[in-house]
Write an enzyme that holds these catalytic residues in place. Sequence first.
Site, PDB file in Angstrom:
ATOM      1  N   SER A 128     -72.245 101.836  81.599  1.00  0.00           N
ATOM      2  CA  SER A 128     -71.250 102.793  82.634  1.00  0.00           C
ATOM      3  C   SER A 128     -72.042 103.609  83.488  1.00  0.00           C
ATOM      4  CB  SER A 128     -70.214 103.657  81.902  1.00  0.00           C
ATOM      5  OG  SER A 128     -69.626 104.391  82.768  1.00  0.00           O
ATOM      6  N   TYR A 177     -67.481 109.131  75.177  1.00  0.00           N
ATOM      7  CA  TYR A 177     -67.732 108.168  76.009  1.00  0.00           C
ATOM      8  C   TYR A 177     -69.314 108.280  76.667  1.00  0.00           C
ATOM      9  CZ  TYR A 177     -66.773 104.392  79.750  1.00  0.00           C
ATOM     10  OH  TYR A 177     -66.972 103.495  80.393  1.00  0.00           O
TER      11      TYR A 177
HETATM   12  N1  LIG Z   1     -62.745 100.656  84.349  1.00  0.00           N
HETATM   13  C1  LIG Z   1     -63.930 101.500  84.709  1.00  0.00           C
HETATM   14  O1  LIG Z   1     -63.826 102.469  85.509  1.00  0.00           O
HETATM   15  C2  LIG Z   1     -65.111 101.263  83.897  1.00  0.00           C
HETATM   16  C3  LIG Z   1     -66.343 101.985  84.410  1.00  0.00           C
HETATM   17  C4  LIG Z   1     -67.611 101.842  83.949  1.00  0.00           C
HETATM   18  C5  LIG Z   1     -67.830 100.972  82.840  1.00  0.00           C
HETATM   19  N2  LIG Z   1     -66.642 100.619  82.376  1.00  0.00           N
HETATM   20  C6  LIG Z   1     -66.994  99.698  81.152  1.00  0.00           C
HETATM   21  O2  LIG Z   1     -66.524  98.258  81.215  1.00  0.00           O
HETATM   22  C7  LIG Z   1     -66.106  97.785  80.149  1.00  0.00           C
HETATM   23  C8  LIG Z   1     -65.009  96.842  80.216  1.00  0.00           C
HETATM   24  O3  LIG Z   1     -63.851  97.793  80.206  1.00  0.00           O
HETATM   25  P1  LIG Z   1     -62.681  97.775  81.516  1.00  0.00           P
HETATM   26  O4  LIG Z   1     -62.784  98.708  82.390  1.00  0.00           O
HETATM   27  O5  LIG Z   1     -62.536  96.106  82.291  1.00  0.00           O
HETATM   28  O6  LIG Z   1     -61.337  98.034  80.594  1.00  0.00           O
HETATM   29  P2  LIG Z   1     -60.200  97.057  79.909  1.00  0.00           P
HETATM   30  O7  LIG Z   1     -59.526  98.108  79.045  1.00  0.00           O
HETATM   31  O8  LIG Z   1     -59.601  96.315  80.850  1.00  0.00           O
HETATM   32  O9  LIG Z   1     -61.118  96.097  79.083  1.00  0.00           O
HETATM   33  C9  LIG Z   1     -61.591  96.472  77.674  1.00  0.00           C
HETATM   34  C10 LIG Z   1     -61.448  95.015  76.636  1.00  0.00           C
HETATM   35  O10 LIG Z   1     -62.223  95.481  75.519  1.00  0.00           O
HETATM   36  C11 LIG Z   1     -61.379  95.266  74.596  1.00  0.00           C
HETATM   37  N3  LIG Z   1     -61.747  95.998  73.212  1.00  0.00           N
HETATM   38  C12 LIG Z   1     -61.792  97.134  73.081  1.00  0.00           C
HETATM   39  N4  LIG Z   1     -62.000  97.523  71.785  1.00  0.00           N
HETATM   40  C13 LIG Z   1     -62.419  96.280  71.297  1.00  0.00           C
HETATM   41  C14 LIG Z   1     -63.061  95.878  69.986  1.00  0.00           C
HETATM   42  N5  LIG Z   1     -63.168  96.704  68.992  1.00  0.00           N
HETATM   43  N6  LIG Z   1     -63.408  94.613  69.999  1.00  0.00           N
HETATM   44  C15 LIG Z   1     -63.282  93.698  70.778  1.00  0.00           C
HETATM   45  N7  LIG Z   1     -62.718  93.941  72.131  1.00  0.00           N
HETATM   46  C16 LIG Z   1     -62.215  95.351  72.251  1.00  0.00           C
HETATM   47  C17 LIG Z   1     -59.959  95.819  74.985  1.00  0.00           C
HETATM   48  O11 LIG Z   1     -59.146  94.807  74.333  1.00  0.00           O
HETATM   49  C18 LIG Z   1     -60.106  95.175  76.515  1.00  0.00           C
HETATM   50  O12 LIG Z   1     -59.455  93.800  76.542  1.00  0.00           O
HETATM   51  C19 LIG Z   1     -66.312  98.658  79.069  1.00  0.00           C
HETATM   52  O13 LIG Z   1     -67.386  98.684  78.305  1.00  0.00           O
HETATM   53  C20 LIG Z   1     -66.110  99.883  79.956  1.00  0.00           C
HETATM   54  O14 LIG Z   1     -66.610 100.937  79.279  1.00  0.00           O
HETATM   55  C21 LIG Z   1     -65.469 100.566  82.721  1.00  0.00           C
END
Ligand SMILES: NC(=O)c1ccc[n+]([C@@H]2O[C@H](COP(=O)([O-])OP(=O)(O)OC[C@H]3O[C@@H](n4cnc5c(N)ncnc54)[C@H](O)[C@@H]3O)[C@@H](O)[C@H]2O)c1
Length: 276
Positions: A133, A146
């Site tokens: 991130s 985080y």
């Molecule tokens: N959305 C943002 O603004 C953003 C910004 C920077 C980084 N990220 C990162 O992107 C990645 C994806 O997140 P997203 O934004 O698509 O969110 P999201 O909530 O849509 O997807 C996250 C997925 O991870 C799964 N998950 C959570 N815990 C888990 C576990 N223990 N085992 C297996 N799966 C698990 C959830 O069920 C979900 O499907 C994450 O690592 C997040 O930190 C997101």
Amino acid sequence: MVVTGGASGIGRALCVRFAAEGATVTVADIDEAGARATEALIAAAGGTAQAVRCDVSREADIVALVEVAETAFGPIDLFCSNAGVAAGGGPEAPDEDWARSWAVNTMAHVWAARAVLPGMVARGQGYLLQTASAAGLLTNIGTAPYSVTKHAAVGLAEWLAITYGDAGIKVSCLCPQGVRTNMLMGSTDDPAGAVVLASGDLLEPEQVADAVVVGLAEERFLILPHPIVADYMQAKVSDYDRWLGGMRRLQARLRATLQANPQANPQSTPQATPQP
Ligand SMILES: NC(=O)c1ccc[n+]([C@@H]2O[C@H](COP(=O)([O-])OP(=O)(O)OC[C@H]3O[C@@H](n4cnc5c(N)ncnc54)[C@H](O)[C@@H]3O)[C@@H](O)[C@H]2O)c1
């Protein structure tokens, strides 16, 4: 290829996009129904995928995931370690939140590398994509668990890139800012989510997948779907103290806005950019 967190958001977009490019995709998630929905989306578009329930906070689940993926589709050429969790607060946050953040946001990448690297090294090729991130390069106001665990993820990716590059292993680290997913849109009422919304363009998951396709093709270590993050990084390394001062001012502005109007849409917060 394997994508963890493939049931939703960025992970689902990666699965769909890579399947459209012809990859056979193992969609892994703790949310089995969501993973199956991604599998169905891919199948409906004529692609090939399998859904696997996997809790990435358990090493045994990741070992089993790799076995299932390789049995179905052969050696894993690309492992996208993407699942992540958000937890708010600082040192006072409960140990359970810290432990879950370490397990999912950091150790899951360690366990994935441990499971796939021996085969990749033996084949002399393989690609690891870790989703960290911008919070792992800069910091995310309002959420220490985080920010800290995402910094560790960036550190691990760097270490793997340096250590295994000469063995033919490629490593990229995906560091988005705000992306319209369940994780972010479910946290807009707390300071950590609010500051992300206020700090720049909100991308769609599909735009992040586009950036990943380009980044992997160019074999870039750091994939920044929001290019402005590179400017923030430069501001940080060129004068750390000035950057910290800017972050404190941003935090104060955000608090004042939220206190004056708890219903305020943080996207309309003026001048809320995470740099001095
Ligand atoms: N959305 C943002 O603004 C953003 C910004 C920077 C980084 N990220 C990162 O992107 C990645 C994806 O997140 P997203 O934004 O698509 O969110 P999201 O909530 O849509 O997807 C996250 C997925 O991870 C799964 N998950 C959570 N815990 C888990 C576990 N223990 N085992 C297996 N799966 C698990 C959830 O069920 C979900 O499907 C994450 O690592 C997040 O930190 C997101």
